[in-house]
Design a protein around this motif. Structure first.
Motif, PDB file in Angstrom:
ATOM      1  N   GLU A 129      10.656   3.148   4.592  1.00 28.26           N
ATOM      2  CA  GLU A 129      10.125   3.272   5.952  1.00 28.26           C
ATOM      3  C   GLU A 129       8.648   3.638   5.938  1.00 28.26           C
ATOM      4  N   ARG A 130       8.219   4.389   4.919  1.00 25.36           N
ATOM      5  CA  ARG A 130       6.815   4.799   4.851  1.00 25.36           C
ATOM      6  C   ARG A 130       5.891   3.612   4.635  1.00 25.36           C
ATOM      7  N   VAL A 131       6.355   2.607   3.865  1.00 21.93           N
ATOM      8  CA  VAL A 131       5.498   1.459   3.574  1.00 21.93           C
ATOM      9  C   VAL A 131       5.761   0.274   4.503  1.00 21.93           C
ATOM     10  N   ARG A 132       6.806   0.362   5.297  1.00 22.71           N
ATOM     11  CA  ARG A 132       7.221  -0.775   6.133  1.00 22.71           C
ATOM     12  C   ARG A 132       6.129  -1.292   7.068  1.00 22.71           C
ATOM     13  N   PRO A 133       5.236  -0.443   7.610  1.00 16.59           N
ATOM     14  CA  PRO A 133       4.186  -0.965   8.504  1.00 16.59           C
ATOM     15  C   PRO A 133       3.313  -2.046   7.875  1.00 16.59           C
ATOM     16  N   LEU A 134       3.242  -2.105   6.537  1.00 19.79           N
ATOM     17  CA  LEU A 134       2.467  -3.163   5.891  1.00 19.79           C
ATOM     18  C   LEU A 134       2.997  -4.549   6.245  1.00 19.79           C
ATOM     19  N   ALA A 135       4.284  -4.636   6.537  1.00 21.98           N
ATOM     20  CA  ALA A 135       4.891  -5.925   6.863  1.00 21.98           C
ATOM     21  C   ALA A 135       4.310  -6.517   8.148  1.00 21.98           C
ATOM     22  N   ASN A 136       3.722  -5.672   8.995  1.00 23.50           N
ATOM     23  CA  ASN A 136       3.180  -6.146  10.267  1.00 23.50           C
ATOM     24  C   ASN A 136       1.778  -6.732  10.139  1.00 23.50           C
ATOM     25  N   LEU A 137       1.154  -6.582   8.972  1.00 21.59           N
ATOM     26  CA  LEU A 137      -0.193  -7.129   8.779  1.00 21.59           C
ATOM     27  C   LEU A 137      -0.131  -8.635   8.564  1.00 21.59           C
ATOM     28  N   ASN A 138      -1.175  -9.320   8.994  1.00 19.91           N
ATOM     29  CA  ASN A 138      -1.329 -10.736   8.684  1.00 19.91           C
ATOM     30  C   ASN A 138      -1.273 -10.925   7.181  1.00 19.91           C
ATOM     31  N   VAL A 139      -0.574 -11.968   6.720  1.00 21.91           N
ATOM     32  CA  VAL A 139      -0.322 -12.130   5.292  1.00 21.91           C
ATOM     33  C   VAL A 139      -1.610 -12.211   4.476  1.00 21.91           C
ATOM     34  N   GLU A 140      -2.649 -12.848   4.999  1.00 26.22           N
ATOM     35  CA  GLU A 140      -3.909 -12.960   4.252  1.00 26.22           C
ATOM     36  C   GLU A 140      -4.612 -11.613   4.159  1.00 26.22           C
ATOM     37  N   ALA A 141      -4.656 -10.898   5.288  1.00 27.23           N
ATOM     38  CA  ALA A 141      -5.290  -9.580   5.296  1.00 27.23           C
ATOM     39  C   ALA A 141      -4.502  -8.597   4.445  1.00 27.23           C
ATOM     40  N   ARG A 142      -3.193  -8.752   4.398  1.00 23.91           N
ATOM     41  CA  ARG A 142      -2.336  -7.829   3.665  1.00 23.91           C
ATOM     42  C   ARG A 142      -2.650  -7.824   2.170  1.00 23.91           C
ATOM     43  N   GLY A 143      -2.996  -8.987   1.631  1.00 25.17           N
ATOM     44  CA  GLY A 143      -3.338  -9.054   0.210  1.00 25.17           C
ATOM     45  C   GLY A 143      -4.496  -8.137  -0.130  1.00 25.17           C
ATOM     46  N   TRP A 144      -5.518  -8.143   0.710  1.00 25.77           N
ATOM     47  CA  TRP A 144      -6.661  -7.249   0.503  1.00 25.77           C
ATOM     48  C   TRP A 144      -6.218  -5.789   0.570  1.00 25.77           C
ATOM     49  N   THR A 145      -5.415  -5.460   1.557  1.00 26.33           N
ATOM     50  CA  THR A 145      -4.965  -4.079   1.732  1.00 26.33           C
ATOM     51  C   THR A 145      -4.204  -3.593   0.506  1.00 26.33           C
ATOM     52  N   LEU A 146      -3.299  -4.436   0.009  1.00 29.92           N
ATOM     53  CA  LEU A 146      -2.492  -4.064  -1.153  1.00 29.92           C
ATOM     54  C   LEU A 146      -3.355  -3.883  -2.393  1.00 29.92           C
ATOM     55  N   ASP A 147      -4.329  -4.773  -2.586  1.00 29.95           N
ATOM     56  CA  ASP A 147      -5.160  -4.691  -3.785  1.00 29.95           C
ATOM     57  C   ASP A 147      -6.091  -3.482  -3.741  1.00 29.95           C
ATOM     58  N   VAL A 148      -6.633  -3.164  -2.574  1.00 36.36           N
ATOM     59  CA  VAL A 148      -7.486  -1.972  -2.466  1.00 36.36           C
ATOM     60  C   VAL A 148      -6.635  -0.713  -2.649  1.00 36.36           C
ATOM     61  N   LEU A 149      -5.427  -0.699  -2.108  1.00 35.64           N
ATOM     62  CA  LEU A 149      -4.537   0.449  -2.314  1.00 35.64           C
ATOM     63  C   LEU A 149      -4.255   0.644  -3.804  1.00 35.64           C
ATOM     64  N   ARG A 150      -3.948  -0.433  -4.489  1.00 33.62           N
ATOM     65  CA  ARG A 150      -3.658  -0.347  -5.927  1.00 33.62           C
ATOM     66  C   ARG A 150      -4.875   0.188  -6.700  1.00 33.62           C
ATOM     67  N   ILE A 151      -6.054  -0.260  -6.320  1.00 33.76           N
ATOM     68  CA  ILE A 151      -7.272   0.148  -7.027  1.00 33.76           C
ATOM     69  C   ILE A 151      -7.568   1.629  -6.810  1.00 33.76           C
ATOM     70  N   VAL A 152      -7.411   2.123  -5.587  1.00 31.36           N
ATOM     71  CA  VAL A 152      -7.715   3.545  -5.358  1.00 31.36           C
ATOM     72  C   VAL A 152      -6.618   4.435  -5.939  1.00 31.36           C
ATOM     73  N   GLN A 153      -5.376   3.939  -6.005  1.00 31.61           N
ATOM     74  CA  GLN A 153      -4.327   4.727  -6.664  1.00 31.61           C
ATOM     75  C   GLN A 153      -4.570   4.808  -8.167  1.00 31.61           C
ATOM     76  N   ARG A 154      -5.170   3.779  -8.714  1.00 32.68           N
ATOM     77  CA  ARG A 154      -5.426   3.727 -10.146  1.00 32.68           C
ATOM     78  C   ARG A 154      -6.519   4.716 -10.576  1.00 32.68           C
ATOM     79  N   ILE A 155      -7.299   5.217  -9.625  1.00 31.43           N
ATOM     80  CA  ILE A 155      -8.373   6.166  -9.945  1.00 31.43           C
ATOM     81  C   ILE A 155      -7.805   7.387 -10.667  1.00 31.43           C
ATOM     82  N   GLY A 156      -6.602   7.801 -10.255  1.00 32.17           N
ATOM     83  CA  GLY A 156      -5.922   8.871 -10.977  1.00 32.17           C
ATOM     84  C   GLY A 156      -6.082  10.254 -10.385  1.00 32.17           C
TER      85      GLY A 156
END
Length: 210
Positions: A129-156
């Motif tokens: 349920e915490r991540v479910r709102p991502l499903a409401n994003l436009n599919v093209e825009a969502r790719g950017w959101t996911l990749d930026v999230l992954r990159i900032v999580q990788r900072i550590g």
């Protein structure tokens, strides 16, 4: 689903959600082999990717690990193109792909069973349920959101600044070569992640992962 159903193994009888299962005795949290590369790319662009279940089973046919990747957590960065099959192969020239679990943000890998222990259903539902709102994003825009999230999580670290987030600029440019304004796009996606509750603005170019 019936045998030979393309890319789908199971369908929910209540909500019709589609699931693909990848199961093996081996456990690799970096990548799993998938089907045809072009078919996967088409499914991504049309937002038709099924939910992915990654299972490890034991010699005695019990489930040791089971991981769910929701369908809306895939981006093109998570799809690795494999070399075409050799001219001598039965399907000569066919190009498959791998799903790079390492290129999926931590929040998108929801554990259902871990080392033989079932994760509490309420905890699994809360994670979803915490991540479910991502499903409401436009599919093209969502790719950017996911990749930026992954990159900032990788900072550590929980807290980071904008200059640290910019270190993902080269990687994002390789994923999205047509975009020539990577840094403004990073700032835009940090705002999206704030609105979705993944990060918090602290002011003066500083952020905190929630």
């Amino acid at each position: 689903m019936p045998n030979n159903s393309q890319a789908i193994d199971f369908s929910c009888g209540n909500c019709s959600a589609a699931y693909q299962l990848k199961a093996s005795k081996r456990w690799d949290e970096r990548r799993v082999p998938d089907a045809g590369y072009e078919a996967m790319v088409r499914a991504l662009r049309s937002d038709q990717v099924p939910n992915l279940l990654v299972m490890q089973y034991t010699e005695t046919w019990s489930v040791r690990n089971l991981l769910l990747v929701p369908s809306f957590f895939f981006s093109i960065a998570a799809v690795e193109k494999r070399p075409p099959l050799s001219p001598n192969a039965r399907r000569a020239g066919w190009v498959g792909c791998n799903i790079l679990l390492s290129k999926i943000a931590h929040d998108g890998k929801i554990r259902l069973i871990s080392e033989g222990s079932v994760v509490a259903p309420d905890s699994v539902r809360a994670d979803y349920e915490r991540v479910r709102p991502l499903a409401n994003l436009n599919v093209e825009a969502r790719g950017w959101t996911l990749d930026v999230l992954r990159i900032v999580q990788r900072i550590g670290t929980k807290e980071f600044d904008l200059s640290t987030a910019y270190k993902g600029e080269t990687e994002l440019a390789s994923i999205y070569p047509a975009n020539k304004n990577i840094r403004p796009k990073i700032r835009q996606q940090l705002q999206v992640l704030r609105d979705l509750g993944f990060i918090e603005f602290l002011g003066n170019g500083r952020y905190r992962l929630l």
